[in-house]
Scaffold this motif. Structure first.
Motif, PDB file in Angstrom:
ATOM      1  N   VAL A 100       0.875  -1.186   0.000  1.00 18.81           N
ATOM      2  CA  VAL A 100       0.000   0.000   0.000  1.00 18.81           C
ATOM      3  C   VAL A 100       0.901   1.222   0.000  1.00 18.81           C
ATOM      4  O   VAL A 100       1.862   1.304   0.770  1.00 18.81           O
ATOM      5  N   ILE A 132      -2.717   2.321   7.873  1.00 20.13           N
ATOM      6  CA  ILE A 132      -1.577   1.446   8.200  1.00 20.13           C
ATOM      7  C   ILE A 132      -2.051   0.264   9.054  1.00 20.13           C
ATOM      8  O   ILE A 132      -1.710  -0.897   8.790  1.00 20.13           O
ATOM      9  N   VAL A 163       3.389  -0.580   4.218  1.00 16.99           N
ATOM     10  CA  VAL A 163       2.779   0.681   3.778  1.00 16.99           C
ATOM     11  C   VAL A 163       3.844   1.762   3.639  1.00 16.99           C
ATOM     12  O   VAL A 163       4.647   1.980   4.555  1.00 16.99           O
ATOM     13  N   ALA A 206      -3.914  -2.226   6.904  1.00 19.48           N
ATOM     14  CA  ALA A 206      -3.014  -2.970   6.005  1.00 19.48           C
ATOM     15  C   ALA A 206      -2.184  -3.981   6.790  1.00 19.48           C
ATOM     16  O   ALA A 206      -1.957  -5.105   6.331  1.00 19.48           O
ATOM     17  N   CYS A 223       4.252   3.182  10.087  1.00 22.87           N
ATOM     18  CA  CYS A 223       4.491   3.030   8.644  1.00 22.87           C
ATOM     19  C   CYS A 223       5.808   2.287   8.396  1.00 22.87           C
ATOM     20  O   CYS A 223       6.726   2.337   9.221  1.00 22.87           O
TER      21      CYS A 223
END
Ligand code: PLP
Length: 406
Positions: A168, A187, A197, A190, A217
């Motif tokens: 992502v 985040i 991410v 995901a 992240c």
């Protein structure tokens, strides 16, 4: 520090420049920000009395340049709250950071049928590298749709997440809409699927505090020139465990540990990703920009810019027939707008005569223009050195221009 915009403005020499005999109103901060004296001094110092290459010399100037260069890395680590300095890679900017990940991570780990998720408001820098990657590996690019306020539709994002999703990459603050995306939520969602991410932080970093560990992240990219620092330098943050597994992006000097004609072994982090002579002056001056922001303080920046955002919304929405593009609830002080009878390029030229610098066009976000069914917008993007009086000047100038295109 107490926030006094009059004092702050004195630190930026460009703000004293006259344009067509008028004081400059600089509203093109999303394209690039102005530089304070301290950043200019850092550049000058390096080029006048400190020039030397880094990591290679044993002489005084080289050792000093290396020490300052590495000090800057530590400064970036603290500034974005990374765990280690080895997770800070110096790049040419956001674009290069994203390409580095698409190349170093994507080409190594993605394969046919895998999906990459981006949003409908990405800058071309966060679209094209993934398209190229998809073409190469046989992957598919999926896009999180936007609503008409310019927010991502979060439920659609959740629906798009699946076992096929392998990456992502999403912008934190949109350069053409001003939308602040809920990156923590993105985040977390995901990561439930173990998907890494990347956050495109090109705009976000000049408007709010960044904490890469708190957000969780895996990668975060930004450019110094959008953060009151020099052009040609940027940062890619990446979690060490991921960076260690990735392929180098570029190759040559500095990124190796040993070279024979038979075999090359790569350097350790972060040097594995920093091939060739870096932008030494730029990196050192970036540190001066970070110090400057710390002096001003993000709490002050957020509060002051929020005030500018509210004022700008009020003043611009009072202009008859002006339509603001991008009305997300969480927004930075970026105003994109269209007028019925004036093409943005004409407006840009006309307000320039009054000393007002805005940007017009698609802002490297053509899919955003398509979503709103417009060819272009005019964009006023503000920073903490801008004022309400400058917003009034812009509004007056727009009204004047509208009279020429009744
Ligand atoms: N991403 C966003 C959101 C941007 O606004 C920009 C520049 O406008 C970029 C990426 C690319 O930044 P650079 O040109 O500094 O690499």
């Amino acid at each position: 520090m107490s926030f006094n915009v009059k004092d702050i403005r004195k630190d930026f020499p460009t703000l004293a420049v006259k344009i067509h005999g008028q004081p400059l109103v600089y509203f093109d901060n999303a394209a690039t920000t102005l530089k304070p004296e301290s950043v200019l001094r850092a550049l000058e110092q390096y080029y006048t009395t400190g020039t030397s290459n880094v990591h290679r010399g044993v002489h005084y100037l080289s050792e000093r340049a290396t020490a300052n260069f590495e000090k800057s890395r530590d400064k970036v680590r603290d500034f974005i709250h990374a765990a280690k300095s080895t997770e800070i890679i110096f790049t040419r900017g956001t674009t290069e950071g994203i390409n580095l990940v698409a190349h170093g991570y994507g080409r190594k780990f993605l394969k046919k049928g895998d999906e990459i998720l981006i949003s409908g408001m990405e800058h071309h820098s966060n679209i094209v590298p993934w398209q190229i990657l998809c073409d190469e590996v046989g992957g598919n690019l999926k896009v999180i749709p936007l609503n008409d306020d310019g927010d991502i539709i979060f439920e659609e994002f959740e629906k798009l997440l699946s076992k096929k999703t392998k990456f992502v990459s999403i912008v934190y603050i949109s350069n053409s809409l001003g939308t602040i995306n809920p990156i923590k939520k993105v985040i977390d969602a995901a990561h439930q699927f173990n998907i890494p991410v990347l956050i495109d932080g090109a705009q976000a970093i000049s408007h709010q505090k960044i904490d890469v560990q708190e957000s969780g992240c895996d990668f975060f990219a930004f450019s110094a020139h959008k953060l009151f620092g020099p052009t040609g330098v940027g940062v890619l943050y990446g979690k060490a465990e991921l960076l260690n597994q990735m392929n180098p992006y570029q190759s040559g000097g500095d990124m190796i540990s040993s070279v024979t004609f038979e075999k090359t072994t790569y350097n350790i982090l972060p040097y594995k990703f920093e091939a060739g002579t870096p932008n030494v002056a730029g990196v050192i001056a970036l540190s001066a920009a970070l110090e400057y922001i710390e002096k001003v303080g993000y709490d002050n920046i957020v509060a002051y810019e929020h005030d500018l955002l509210e004022y700008g919304n009020k003043v611009l929405s009072e202009i008859p027939n002006l339509r603001i593009i991008g009305t997300a609830r969480e927004k930075a002080a970026i105003f994109s707008f269209v007028l019925p009878n004036i093409h943005p390029h004409d407006l840009g030229t006309l307000v320039d005569e009054d000393g007002v610098a805005i940007r017009t066009g698609h802002h490297c976000t053509q899919p955003v223009m398509k979503h709103f069914n417009i060819p272009a917008t005019s964009r006023a993007s503000l920073a903490f050195y801008n004022t309400k009086e400058e917003i009034d000047i812009l509004a007056k100038s727009i009204i004047k221009a509208m009279k020429l295109f009744p």
